[in-house]
Design an enzyme around this catalytic site. Structure first.
Site, short mmCIF file in Angstrom:
data_model
loop_
_atom_site.label_atom_id
_atom_site.label_comp_id
_atom_site.label_asym_id
_atom_site.label_seq_id
_atom_site.Cartn_x
_atom_site.Cartn_y
_atom_site.Cartn_z
N VAL A 198 12.43 -19.54 -19.56
CA VAL A 198 11.92 -18.18 -19.38
C VAL A 198 12.79 -17.22 -20.18
CG1 VAL A 198 11.36 -16.40 -17.69
CG2 VAL A 198 11.27 -18.79 -17.03
N ASP A 248 7.73 -25.98 -4.42
CA ASP A 248 9.12 -25.85 -4.85
C ASP A 248 9.72 -24.54 -4.36
OD1 ASP A 248 11.46 -26.71 -5.95
OD2 ASP A 248 10.93 -26.24 -8.02
#
Ligand SMILES: *[C@@H]1O[C@H](CO)[C@@H](O)[C@H](O)[C@H]1NC(C)=O
Ligand SMILES: *[C@@H]1O[C@H](CO)[C@@H](O)[C@H](O)[C@H]1NC(C)=O
Ligand SMILES: *[C@@H]1O[C@H](CO)[C@@H](O)[C@H](O)[C@H]1NC(C)=O
Ligand SMILES: *[C@@H]1O[C@H](CO)[C@@H](O)[C@H](O)[C@H]1NC(C)=O
Ligand SMILES: *[C@@H]1O[C@H](CO)[C@@H](O)[C@H](O)[C@H]1NC(C)=O
Ligand SMILES: *[C@@H]1O[C@H](CO)[C@@H](O)[C@H](O)[C@H]1NC(C)=O
Ligand SMILES: *[C@@H]1O[C@H](CO)[C@@H](O)[C@H](O)[C@H]1NC(C)=O
Ligand SMILES: *[C@@H]1O[C@H](CO)[C@@H](O)[C@H](O)[C@H]1NC(C)=O
Ligand SMILES: *[C@@H]1O[C@H](CO)[C@@H](O)[C@H](O)[C@H]1NC(C)=O
Length: 829
Positions: free
Chosen positions: A509, A621
């Protein structure tokens, strides 16, 4: 009337006979032989045996499969000696053995191989397919005098069924191993095998020699293999290890016979464990080793390049072609790649070098130390037997390959392990216009020459892009749809991906800013194997999921392999950085009110994902790294819905899950279908961390508090001092509401119950935190007790805390199997 009655009764008799005849035979004996479409079925109806043909192959084999699943071949008799006609071939008892006779000339192609002079004297020899999948050759009926002469469990193929022993005979050194099929259509023994070694460890070997994975030794105290810690969370199998001075073996049974499972030494070179999911009617892969396909030794053969990014995992470099395309199509890459044009060494140095960048290098090279790149290059150029070279700048080493290059792996662009490999090619195989070493000057000229043209083209392109972007941004504001960005736009926005915010299983990211100066976070996805259309559909679906506690997707980019997602940028980063920091980092401790709001907001975001989207989305997650905080510290759940983009590949999910185990619900390891309750479990684990301000998995100096959730559960169930659970840094915090603290701790403990049905739904968690629902004292969760019973359990969990900070984003979502309440609300509103 009488004749009618007779007809009816004979019909009835015929039916009975037919049904009886087709279901009862589990034995091949003197007068019953097998050929054509005949099969034998084990007495309980589980296993079936007969001729089969794998895939599009024209060969027939004698095989065993589940009666209900004829596609799943478990054992093959004549693995490397197929027959061509099942109608004329016959499997029968003859000459003291079970033998397979080939059709044309009735020659034996396979036999149980007993010494016929001893076994033929035995009376009433028969072969029985038992209900555990064992084919047994025995004498004397099934009374106590029955004498087993041979059993298929002693000759395993690629599948390890419960009861089969993977054995090492210490006297002869002979090992009974699992061997992969050669390809998906060829059951003959392939190159990969799993066997037991003298040190009580399992290892996977390539061609019986090169080891590339080991389980580590068996630990009799913990009853797990040292390097397979996930065995600790297994509730399905009863593994047992036996060893004396003559033999050692490992075997397993299944506690509950409803659970169908098998281990397979796969053609991929990985040992894989599958369990049958009756609800979905499919095999579920939930464990495999080695985790990464490219860790399999020589998986792509000589000169083949392995890449984890997408299937097929193997390709050939420039100037090379597959040695056997037919085998590659069947996923047997072992033959590797061959040159399109042979090197001509005798006619002087006419060969050139082609650079392959971002390679993880094979380790079968000759190493010259303290050598510069130019000396390395000229050393290789001078000697025509040098096939390739590479130079490692860090160590100033020169690597020279005189033999075939093996185990090449293509890495991601930003992986620092990557190196450039220069591969020697015949000049005709060097692509025109690429930078072969010796035509550098020519390239340089060409670059200068075309620079003018490029500048012109660039100007035009930029103008067009500007225009299109303005148009798009107006459009975005107008109808709220996702923006489609070009790769170049995002490259500019992120300054060529220079400001990395984090990385993870799905990709890295980067921070960026749009021309309208709004901040964005750009996720560069890796390993997307989907087609363009499907990708866009999924992205648009994710884009419609909007909630104040979910990170908003603003747009995406999809240009060939380049797939990127654009999100709102969250200035306060992820929750972990505000909870876990050491005193040296001068950060402000989150107060209790804020923590409680973050817990509540996160629960609302998840409840929305589970209940209110069109399909139930399971995040898979949940952990502090995936809870982002905006400028007001409002929590936003990140990275939902992405697993669908990568596809339903469980092993891939588990690969990245390694770093997230502290939050994994037990059902992840036991292999049952995952429901939204798996998120509830992870949320509970995280809620304890929000309360305590430290990782559950951290070792504490305080002996009592070895594993925080267990300590907290003890306090809660024994009516201890709830305040002692609170982050010590909040001790002076006057606004800590004991009522809220109790509710939060109790609900967290309910969330981590072993039984999914005992855990609350996310919407109930919200109501409990809001004070709408009362919450009772929770029971003690059994599995966390098991986790703290031994020190090894702590070892198991320490690993997750050390690696989870690097690993933020892999998850898996099931949308349909666990259907929750569905609404038709268009959630994008
Ligand atoms: C084997 O016999 C079946 C019917 O008994 C027939 O349909 C099939 O074509 C035969 N196969 C061969 C290879 O002859
Ligand atoms: C088979 O058994 C006979 C009798 O026990 C023995 O003489 C012979 O050597 C054996 N043959 C083999 C190949 O072991
Ligand atoms: C074989 O054993 C089964 C159960 O153990 C029994 O029902 C059956 O009668 C036996 N058959 C013979 C021929 O002894
Ligand atoms: C595997 O090993 C054997 C010798 O043990 C060798 O003859 C054979 O060529 C090897 N196979 C491959 C594919 O290298
Ligand atoms: C597990 O297997 C071992 C050996 O086969 C056996 O002795 C033991 O009773 C089994 N345990 C359970 C709980 O079934
Ligand atoms: C080892 O165990 C096997 C069976 O489990 C047995 O047949 C063998 O005699 C044992 N060996 C010794 C030396 O005890
Ligand atoms: C094992 O069997 C139990 C009881 O039938 C079932 O609830 C569970 O889902 C099964 N687990 C697997 C992995 O099939
Ligand atoms: C190469 O790999 C083998 C096995 O994977 C290993 O034993 C050996 O140490 C490695 N060699 C180097 C130079 O890294
Ligand atoms: C390079 O160009 C020449 C002629 O223009 C052509 O014959 C040759 O095949 C090309 N080589 C490659 C690798 O494309």
């Amino acid at each position: 009337m009488v004749s009618f009655f007779l007809t009816l009764s004979s019909l009835f008799f015929f039916l009975c006979f037919f049904v009886h005849g087709s279901s009862a035979v589990d034995t091949i004996s003197g007068d019953f032989t097998l050929s054509g479409d005949q099969t034998i079925v084990s007495s309980g109806g589980t296993f079936e045996m007969g001729f089969f043909k794998p895939g599009a192959s024209s060969n027939f084999y004698i095989g065993m499969w589940y009666k209900q699943l004829s596609q799943t071949i478990l054992w093959v008799a004549n693995r490397d000696k197929p027959v061509s006609d099942k109608n004329t071939s016959v499997l029968k008892i003859s000459d003291g053995n079970l033998i397979l006779l080939d059709g044309n000339n009735q020659t034996p192609v396979w036999s149980t191989g007993l010494n016929s002079s001893t076994s033929s004297s035995v009376s009433a020899l028969e072969a029985v397919l038992r209900d555990d999948g064992n084919l047994v050759l025995r004498s004397g009926g099934n009374g106590s005098s029955a004498n087993v002469l041979w059993e298929s469990f002693d000759h395993p193929g690629n599948t390890w069924l419960p009861g089969v022993k993977i054995r090492l005979d210490k006297r002869t050194g002979k090992s009974q191993r699992l061997t992969s099929w050669k390809s998906s259509e060829d059951p003959s023994p392939g190159l990969f095998s799993l066997e037991l070694d003298e040190s009580t460890a399992y290892k996977i070997l390539w061609n019986g020699s090169n080891e590339y994975w080991s389980s580590g030794p068996w630990n009799p105290q913990t009853r797990i293999f040292d390097w397979v810690p996930e065995m600790r969370l297994n509730y399905i199998y009863n593994f047992s290890f036996f060893s004396n001075s003559t033999e050692s073996y490992f075997t397993y049974s299944i506690y509950n016979h409803m659970n169908v499972s098998r281990f397979v030494m796969d053609v991929s070179g990985q040992i894989k464990q599958f369990s049958w999911l009756e609800a979905n009617k499919q095999w579920n892969l939930f464990w495999s080793q080695p985790r990464q396909q490219c860790q399999v030794y020589k998986y792509c053969g000589s000169f083949g390049i392995c890449s984890e990014k997408a299937e097929p995992f193997c390709r050939c470099p420039q100037g090379f072609s597959t040695k056997s395309q037919k085998d590659w199509d069947l996923k047997d890459y072992s033959a590797g790649c061959v040159r399109n044009t042979e090197l001509q060494c005798s006619r002087g140095d006419v060969n050139q070098f082609f650079p392959l960048s971002n390679m993880k290098l094979a380790n079968n090279s000759e190493v010259l130390t303290q050598t510069s790149l130019s000396i390395c290059a000229s050393t290789c150029q001078r000697d025509c037997s040098c096939k390739a070279y590479a130079h490692n700048e860090g160590s100033n080493q020169c690597l020279i390959w005189a033999k075939d290059v093996l185990n090449l792996e293509q890495l991601e662009e930003d992986n620092s392990e990557g190196n450039t490999l220069y591969l020697r090619l015949a000049p005709s195989d060097i692509p025109n216009g690429s930078s072969g070493k010796s035509n550098k000057a020519m390239i340089f000229g060409a670059v200068i020459g075309s620079l003018g043209v490029i500048v012109l083209v660039l100007l035009v392109v930029i103008l067009i892009l500007r225009y299109r972007r303005r148009k798009r941004m107006r459009g975005e504001k107008g109808d709220g749809t996702l923006a489609a960005f070009s790769y170049r736009e995002l490259q500019n926005a992120t300054k060529s991906f220079s400001d990395k915010l984090g990385g993870g299983g799905f990709g890295s990211v980067f921070k960026g800013a749009l021309p309208d100066s709004s901040d964005i976070a750009v996720k560069r996805l890796e390993g997307i194997s989907q087609g363009e259309k499907q990708f866009r559909t999924e992205v648009v679906t994710i884009g419609t999921i909007q909630h104040v506690n979910l990170v908003r997707l603003r747009g995406f980019c999809s240009e060939g392999n380049k797939k990127l997602l654009v999100y709102d940028y969250m200035p306060n980063g992820s929750l972990d950085s505000h909870l876990f920091f050491n005193q040296a980092e001068e950060k402000i401790v989150l107060g209790w009110k804020l923590r409680f709001q973050i817990a509540l907001g996160t629960a609302r975001g998840l409840a929305y994902l589970h209940d209110e989207c069109r399909d139930c989305i399971i995040h898979c997650d949940i952990k502090p790294e995936n809870i982002l905080l905006d400028s007001q510290f409002c929590p936003k759940v990140a990275d939902f819905g992405l697993a669908k983009l990568v596809g339903r590949d469980f092993s891939r999910v588990l690969t990245t899950m390694r770093g997230t185990r502290g939050y994994l619900a037990p059902e992840w390891i036991s292999g049952v279908a995952i429901t939204a309750k798996a998120d509830v479990y992870s949320y509970g684990m995280m809620l304890f961390e929000i309360v305590s301000g430290r990782r559950n998995t951290e070792q504490s100096e305080d002996e009592k508090v070895r594993f925080f959730p267990s300590w907290a559960a003890t306090i809660l169930t024994k009516d201890g001092d709830i305040r002692s659970l609170l982050d010590p840094r909040l001790e002076g915090d006057a606004v800590v509401d004991i009522e809220e603290l109790t509710r939060a701790c109790r609900v967290a403990c309910w969330c981590i119950q072993d039984e999914e049905s005992h855990r609350p739904a996310m919407s109930q968690v919200v109501q409990i935190l809001e004070g709408v629902l009362e919450v009772n004292v929770p029971p003690f969760p059994r599995s966390i007790q098991a986790l703290v019973d031994t020190d090894e359990a702590m070892v198991f969990f320490t690993e997750s805390s050390s690696s989870s900070s690097h690993n933020s984003s892999q998850k898996h979502s099931h949308s349909s199997s666990s259907s929750k309440k569905t609404t038709n609300n268009n959630s994008s509103a």
